[in-house]
Design a protein around this motif. Structure first.
Motif, PDB file in Angstrom:
ATOM      1  N   ALA A 543       9.053 -50.388  17.698  1.00 23.04           N
ATOM      2  CA  ALA A 543      10.249 -50.224  16.876  1.00 23.04           C
ATOM      3  C   ALA A 543      10.025 -48.700  16.166  1.00 23.04           C
ATOM      4  CB  ALA A 543      10.356 -51.532  16.078  1.00 23.04           C
ATOM      5  N   SER A 544      11.075 -48.382  15.567  1.00 23.06           N
ATOM      6  CA  SER A 544      11.192 -47.035  14.513  1.00 23.06           C
ATOM      7  C   SER A 544      11.502 -47.617  13.288  1.00 23.06           C
ATOM      8  CB  SER A 544      12.462 -46.400  15.270  1.00 23.06           C
ATOM      9  OG  SER A 544      13.698 -46.971  14.885  1.00 23.06           O
ATOM     10  N   ASP A 545      11.925 -46.694  12.434  1.00 17.95           N
ATOM     11  CA  ASP A 545      12.004 -47.069  11.016  1.00 17.95           C
ATOM     12  C   ASP A 545      13.548 -47.377  10.852  1.00 17.95           C
ATOM     13  OD1 ASP A 545       9.322 -46.184  10.426  1.00 17.95           O
ATOM     14  OD2 ASP A 545      10.192 -44.040   9.940  1.00 17.95           O
ATOM     15  N   VAL A 546      14.264 -47.531  11.916  1.00 20.85           N
ATOM     16  CA  VAL A 546      15.636 -47.868  11.972  1.00 20.85           C
ATOM     17  C   VAL A 546      15.990 -49.476  12.156  1.00 20.85           C
ATOM     18  CG1 VAL A 546      17.760 -47.799  13.048  1.00 20.85           C
ATOM     19  CG2 VAL A 546      16.262 -45.815  12.613  1.00 20.85           C
ATOM     20  N   SER A 547      16.462 -50.159  11.222  1.00 19.84           N
ATOM     21  CA  SER A 547      16.567 -51.365  11.148  1.00 19.84           C
ATOM     22  C   SER A 547      17.944 -51.692  11.757  1.00 19.84           C
ATOM     23  CB  SER A 547      16.633 -52.086   9.772  1.00 19.84           C
ATOM     24  OG  SER A 547      15.341 -51.927   9.388  1.00 19.84           O
ATOM     25  N   GLY A 548      18.115 -53.141  12.340  1.00 19.27           N
ATOM     26  CA  GLY A 548      19.377 -53.561  12.784  1.00 19.27           C
ATOM     27  C   GLY A 548      19.215 -54.219  14.158  1.00 19.27           C
ATOM     28  N   LYS A 549      20.549 -54.444  14.971  1.00 17.95           N
ATOM     29  CA  LYS A 549      20.254 -55.203  16.022  1.00 17.95           C
ATOM     30  C   LYS A 549      20.260 -54.019  17.327  1.00 17.95           C
ATOM     31  CE  LYS A 549      23.154 -58.916  14.517  1.00 17.95           C
ATOM     32  NZ  LYS A 549      21.957 -59.966  14.591  1.00 17.95           N
ATOM     33  N   PHE A 550      19.446 -54.254  18.034  1.00 11.13           N
ATOM     34  CA  PHE A 550      19.206 -53.559  19.254  1.00 11.13           C
ATOM     35  C   PHE A 550      19.364 -54.165  20.597  1.00 11.13           C
ATOM     36  CE2 PHE A 550      17.144 -51.217  15.916  1.00 11.13           C
ATOM     37  CZ  PHE A 550      16.721 -50.154  16.358  1.00 11.13           C
ATOM     38  N   GLU A 551      19.874 -53.333  21.600  1.00  7.72           N
ATOM     39  CA  GLU A 551      20.142 -53.983  22.780  1.00  7.72           C
ATOM     40  C   GLU A 551      19.037 -53.640  23.836  1.00  7.72           C
ATOM     41  OE1 GLU A 551      25.051 -53.356  23.066  1.00  7.72           O
ATOM     42  OE2 GLU A 551      23.697 -51.788  23.716  1.00  7.72           O
ATOM     43  N   ILE A 552      18.721 -54.776  24.572  1.00  8.18           N
ATOM     44  CA  ILE A 552      17.653 -54.625  25.733  1.00  8.18           C
ATOM     45  C   ILE A 552      18.574 -54.778  26.994  1.00  8.18           C
ATOM     46  CG2 ILE A 552      15.771 -54.943  26.869  1.00  8.18           C
ATOM     47  CD1 ILE A 552      14.776 -56.188  24.337  1.00  8.18           C
ATOM     48  N   ILE A 553      19.004 -53.595  27.713  1.00  9.77           N
ATOM     49  CA  ILE A 553      19.776 -53.674  28.829  1.00  9.77           C
ATOM     50  C   ILE A 553      19.035 -53.318  30.056  1.00  9.77           C
ATOM     51  CG2 ILE A 553      21.715 -52.488  29.965  1.00  9.77           C
ATOM     52  CD1 ILE A 553      22.969 -52.496  27.434  1.00  9.77           C
ATOM     53  N   LEU A 554      18.914 -54.021  31.214  1.00  9.33           N
ATOM     54  CA  LEU A 554      18.642 -54.034  32.678  1.00  9.33           C
ATOM     55  C   LEU A 554      19.632 -53.578  33.530  1.00  9.33           C
ATOM     56  CD1 LEU A 554      15.513 -53.825  34.060  1.00  9.33           C
ATOM     57  CD2 LEU A 554      16.308 -56.073  34.819  1.00  9.33           C
ATOM     58  N   GLU A 555      19.693 -52.485  34.295  1.00  6.39           N
ATOM     59  CA  GLU A 555      20.708 -52.203  35.243  1.00  6.39           C
ATOM     60  C   GLU A 555      20.451 -51.636  36.547  1.00  6.39           C
ATOM     61  OE1 GLU A 555      25.144 -51.064  34.650  1.00  6.39           O
ATOM     62  OE2 GLU A 555      23.773 -49.869  33.764  1.00  6.39           O
ATOM     63  N   GLY A 556      20.863 -52.386  37.435  1.00  6.83           N
ATOM     64  CA  GLY A 556      20.404 -51.665  39.023  1.00  6.83           C
ATOM     65  C   GLY A 556      20.772 -52.690  40.010  1.00  6.83           C
TER      66      GLY A 556
END
Length: 578
Positions: A543-556
């Protein structure tokens, strides 16, 4: 499709590349028979659908056989263009397809205007259709340096935080809450080999898009492709060749006084990892080169290899201009948090760009560094020997198995045969950084201090459409040899080159090396190729220093062509140490 039919149809298509370019009235039937096999679509996966200037567009393309919905075995080259709302091209990328896929990126400059854009994908063969067959994806770019986004833009609530699931494949997360700079690891679970052996991209990014529209996924694109006009036969004999064996570079020669048929033409991509190709013109004075492997070098030279080369002029074929007249750009709405999201992303991208030299991606070198003569040569690295001030002395004192002569101020290099009592009347092939040198006077005037190595191949050597008495290959230290030859018989075309492969930056906080460097990444991870073959493999990132909601997206796509799009939301909170 059974294997025999596949081989026969590919052979028929390749024969079009190797045969004359002559326009035949009966070729339309053949073209449409080939088209039934080369029934391709492109799908484009991006890391977002809205960007700020100063950010990077990351993408992966999938070339899909529409008849089976599996990755295509046919085209080896794909093209990608970014088009603005005035239908002008911002960039064009050429991509070598491996297993039907390729990926690259584009840093969005501050010269672009705020507005709607299209990402267009196609193969050469798709351009033969009457109707537009290319894939197009809607993107929006905001340039906060040129204008402010005002309240007059329509707003809608977004559903950025919604998950997307698939019963066949899922994320196995031990937690959905983390803190800044945590090491995050998870598995991707599948319920069958079909999905384990699929082809996917993975993006982990802050869910801070400023459009209310979600990114178009592959299931939606597949439905759109099925609804396209199926009666889209080829009607024009002036067709564009499918790139079935790699990159095609073609052209034509002309002459006011000499025959232009069956003339030898050479293509060189000059450099340390050079490419050299030889071919002949056909009955229509045309030539074609097939480059089976990616070479990103931009120093191209095409030249006539004939005694009366001054009589000829070379012209390289230009790429076909796409017809964008039917493109329509939708009205896009911003979400209710667009001002805050844009402001935060602008600050983050400025900080990240300030540390570009520390966090830049790595260009992957080509694995194919073996020259065309393979391991047949004897190699002389000149730094292993006494350095001599002239090429003449270097050949005489260092390069065993060769000698030079000088006749009427013209130099020549000769290669001894395996039997030193025999010498062919054929001249050897002399190249410098992949460039064929016929007038050796300029080579003998070259400073040998700039030469890294010399490779010598003995015996009769057949290459392309010509035979030689051996090969003498010079490689300079910088791979930047420039011939002094000038004329219409030798040209240096500026052609679109394939994109380089990259390994995208990801920090490692297991060591204190980067501990004091600010980390404002909104894109935490981009994996254009996800390998699910190992049962115990894990996806790991920080993770980085940025907070909040993050999307994990798998596509194919699964191995049998089922489209996949799954999304999970994780929450990254500020560390207690902050």
């Amino acid at each position: 499709m059974d294997r025999l039919k596949y081989i026969l149809l590919v052979a028929l298509a390749i024969s079009l590349q190797q045969s004359s370019f002559a326009q035949k009235t009966n070729s339309i039937t053949e073209l449409n028979e080939i088209d039934k096999t080369l029934n391709e679509s492109l799908y484009i996966s991006t890391n977002a659908n809205a960007y700020l200037t100063g950010e990077t567009l990351l993408y992966k393309v999938f070339c899909i056989d529409k008849s089976t919905n599996q990755v295509s075995k046919y085209s080896k080259i794909a093209y990608l263009q970014l088009i603005d709302s005035n239908k002008k091209t911002v960039f064009t990328h050429k991509l070598f397809l491996e297993d039907g896929t390729a990926n690259s990126d584009f840093f969005i400059p501050t010269t672009l205007e705020t507005g709607n854009y299209k990402l267009i994908g196609y193969t050469n063969w798709m351009l033969n259709k009457r109707a537009a067959e290319y894939c197009n994806i809607d993107l929006y770019i905001v340039n906060p340096y040129k204008e402010k986004v005002t309240n007059t833009i329509s707003q809608k609530e977004s559903n950025l935080s919604e998950n997307a699931t698939d019963e066949n494949i899922s994320f196995d997360l031990t937690s959905k809450t983390y803190t800044n700079r945590d090491l995050i690891a998870f598995k991707i679970k599948t319920n069958s080999d079909d999905f384990t052996k699929g082809n996917y991209s993975l993006s982990i990014k802050k869910a801070d898009g400023f459009l209310s529209q979600n990114k178009t996924n592959f299931k939606e694109l597949q439905i759109s492709n099925l609804n396209k006009n199926s009666d889209n036969a080829i009607h024009n004999t002036n067709y564009i060749l499918p790139e079935l064996r790699g990159e095609i570079i073609s052209g034509k020669i002309s002459s006011a006084s000499s025959d232009t048929k069956n003339k030898k033409v050479a293509l060189s991509i000059v450099g340390k990892n050079y490419v050299l190709k030889l071919t002949k013109t056909d009955a229509e004075s045309r030539f074609i080169f097939n480059l089976g492997k990616s070479n990103t070098g931009s120093n191209l030279v095409v030249q006539i290899i004939e005694d009366n080369k001054q009589d000829y002029t070379i012209e390289i074929d230009k790429p076909k201009d796409l017809d964008f007249s039917s493109l329509t750009f939708p009205t896009l709405s911003f979400n209710s948090e667009f001002k805050q999201n844009i402001s935060e992303r602008l600050i983050a991208s400025q900080i990240e760009n300030a540390y570009y030299n520390i966090k830049k991606d790595s260009i992957l070198s080509s694995n194919d560094t073996i020259p065309f003569y393979s391991n047949l040569s004897k190699e002389y690295k000149l730094d292993d020997y006494t350095r001599f001030p002239t090429v003449q002395e270097t050949i005489t004192e260092v390069v065993y198995g060769t000698y030079y002569t000088k006749n009427k101020n013209n130099y020549a290099i000769h290669v001894y045969d395996f039997d030193q009592n025999y010498e062919s009347e054929l001249p050897p092939l002399i190249i410098v950084d992949g460039l064929i040198i016929e007038d050796l006077n300029e080579l003998f005037a070259y400073n040998p201090k700039n030469i890294y190595k010399i490779n010598v191949v003995k015996g009769i050597y057949y290459y392309g459409s010509k035979s030689f008495n051996g090969v003498v290959a010079f490689t300079t230290k910088n791979g930047d040899y420039e011939t002094k030859l000038k004329g219409s018989f030798i040209i240096r075309p500026e052609l679109l080159r394939p994109q380089s492969k990259k390994e995208y930056f990801s920090p490692d906080y297991a060591t204190p090396k980067n501990a004091r460097i600010p980390d404002y990444r909104h894109q935490l991870l981009w994996l254009p190729k996800v390998d699910l073959s190992a049962a115990d493999s894990k996806i790991k990132f920080y993770a980085s220093d940025v907070s909040g909601k993050f999307e994990i997206i798998l596509e194919g796509f699964s191995s049998t062509g089922k489209p996949v799009f799954i999304k999970e939301i994780i929450d990254i909170k500020g560390s207690s140490l902050n």
